[in-house]
Scaffold this motif. Sequence first.
Motif, PDB file in Angstrom:
ATOM      1  N   ASP A 139       0.827  -1.200   0.000  1.00  0.00           N
ATOM      2  CA  ASP A 139       0.000   0.000   0.000  1.00  0.00           C
ATOM      3  C   ASP A 139       0.866   1.257   0.000  1.00  0.00           C
ATOM      4  OD1 ASP A 139      -2.257  -1.606   0.030  1.00  0.00           O
ATOM      5  OD2 ASP A 139      -2.691  -1.269   2.166  1.00  0.00           O
ATOM      6  N   ALA A 140       1.927   1.247   0.805  1.00  0.00           N
ATOM      7  CA  ALA A 140       2.829   2.402   0.861  1.00  0.00           C
ATOM      8  C   ALA A 140       3.526   2.594  -0.480  1.00  0.00           C
ATOM      9  CB  ALA A 140       3.856   2.213   1.976  1.00  0.00           C
ATOM     10  N   ARG A 141       3.953   1.498  -1.107  1.00  0.00           N
ATOM     11  CA  ARG A 141       4.604   1.601  -2.423  1.00  0.00           C
ATOM     12  C   ARG A 141       3.636   2.156  -3.460  1.00  0.00           C
ATOM     13  NH1 ARG A 141       7.640  -3.592  -4.275  1.00  0.00           N
ATOM     14  NH2 ARG A 141       8.219  -2.112  -5.872  1.00  0.00           N
ATOM     15  N   ALA A 142       2.388   1.714  -3.424  1.00  0.00           N
ATOM     16  CA  ALA A 142       1.395   2.211  -4.378  1.00  0.00           C
ATOM     17  C   ALA A 142       1.136   3.694  -4.153  1.00  0.00           C
ATOM     18  CB  ALA A 142       0.098   1.415  -4.244  1.00  0.00           C
ATOM     19  N   ALA A 143       1.061   4.096  -2.891  1.00  0.00           N
ATOM     20  CA  ALA A 143       0.841   5.514  -2.589  1.00  0.00           C
ATOM     21  C   ALA A 143       2.012   6.363  -3.067  1.00  0.00           C
ATOM     22  CB  ALA A 143       0.624   5.710  -1.089  1.00  0.00           C
ATOM     23  N   PRO A 179       4.665  10.560  -6.095  1.00  0.00           N
ATOM     24  CA  PRO A 179       6.068  10.459  -5.687  1.00  0.00           C
ATOM     25  C   PRO A 179       6.543  11.751  -5.007  1.00  0.00           C
ATOM     26  CG  PRO A 179       5.884  10.567  -8.084  1.00  0.00           C
ATOM     27  CD  PRO A 179       4.496  10.535  -7.533  1.00  0.00           C
ATOM     28  N   PRO A 180       7.466  11.605  -4.050  1.00  0.00           N
ATOM     29  CA  PRO A 180       7.993  12.792  -3.386  1.00  0.00           C
ATOM     30  C   PRO A 180       8.841  13.617  -4.342  1.00  0.00           C
ATOM     31  CG  PRO A 180       9.190  10.840  -2.687  1.00  0.00           C
ATOM     32  CD  PRO A 180       8.057  10.383  -3.556  1.00  0.00           C
ATOM     33  N   GLU A 181       8.986  14.877  -4.000  1.00  0.00           N
ATOM     34  CA  GLU A 181       9.806  15.780  -4.826  1.00  0.00           C
ATOM     35  C   GLU A 181      11.254  15.327  -4.753  1.00  0.00           C
ATOM     36  OE1 GLU A 181      11.228  20.397  -4.580  1.00  0.00           O
ATOM     37  OE2 GLU A 181       9.202  19.915  -3.920  1.00  0.00           O
ATOM     38  N   VAL A 182      11.917  15.329  -5.888  1.00  0.00           N
ATOM     39  CA  VAL A 182      13.319  14.933  -5.951  1.00  0.00           C
ATOM     40  C   VAL A 182      14.170  16.109  -5.481  1.00  0.00           C
ATOM     41  CG1 VAL A 182      15.190  14.180  -7.469  1.00  0.00           C
ATOM     42  CG2 VAL A 182      12.869  13.339  -7.829  1.00  0.00           C
ATOM     43  N   LEU A 183      15.094  15.827  -4.558  1.00  0.00           N
ATOM     44  CA  LEU A 183      15.981  16.864  -4.056  1.00  0.00           C
ATOM     45  C   LEU A 183      17.270  16.887  -4.869  1.00  0.00           C
ATOM     46  CD1 LEU A 183      15.694  16.262  -0.191  1.00  0.00           C
ATOM     47  CD2 LEU A 183      14.509  17.983  -1.557  1.00  0.00           C
ATOM     48  N   THR A 184      17.829  18.078  -5.016  1.00  0.00           N
ATOM     49  CA  THR A 184      19.135  18.187  -5.674  1.00  0.00           C
ATOM     50  C   THR A 184      20.208  17.769  -4.674  1.00  0.00           C
ATOM     51  OG1 THR A 184      19.514  20.455  -4.956  1.00  0.00           O
ATOM     52  CG2 THR A 184      18.320  20.145  -7.046  1.00  0.00           C
ATOM     53  N   ARG A 185      21.406  17.536  -5.164  1.00  0.00           N
ATOM     54  CA  ARG A 185      22.522  17.176  -4.283  1.00  0.00           C
ATOM     55  C   ARG A 185      22.753  18.287  -3.258  1.00  0.00           C
ATOM     56  NH1 ARG A 185      26.287  13.357  -4.764  1.00  0.00           N
ATOM     57  NH2 ARG A 185      25.732  12.962  -6.916  1.00  0.00           N
ATOM     58  N   GLN A 186      22.647  19.534  -3.696  1.00  0.00           N
ATOM     59  CA  GLN A 186      22.846  20.659  -2.781  1.00  0.00           C
ATOM     60  C   GLN A 186      21.771  20.665  -1.683  1.00  0.00           C
ATOM     61  OE1 GLN A 186      23.043  24.534  -4.607  1.00  0.00           O
ATOM     62  NE2 GLN A 186      22.879  25.591  -2.637  1.00  0.00           N
TER      63      GLN A 186
END
Length: 80
Positions: free
Chosen positions: A45-49, A54-61
Amino acid sequence: MTTIEITLPDALAAEASGAGLLAPEAIERLLRDKLASDRIVRLQDARAALAADPPEVLTRQEINEEISAYRKGQRLAAGS
């Protein structure tokens, strides 16, 4: 160890007893299997959610800034 008492309809108790399902080892196995199955369902269920939103992708900085902020907080909490 914990002792539990359950109430079952007579016919079900007789059938379960005849099948060996009321033995402590069998009940333990049934409970462990059910708990494992429930964990798998929650994980799916967590994977489907996450896949749906999907969460926002963070930059390396941004990642490094988060790490630095966490470490600073840990130092402050430790009194350093």
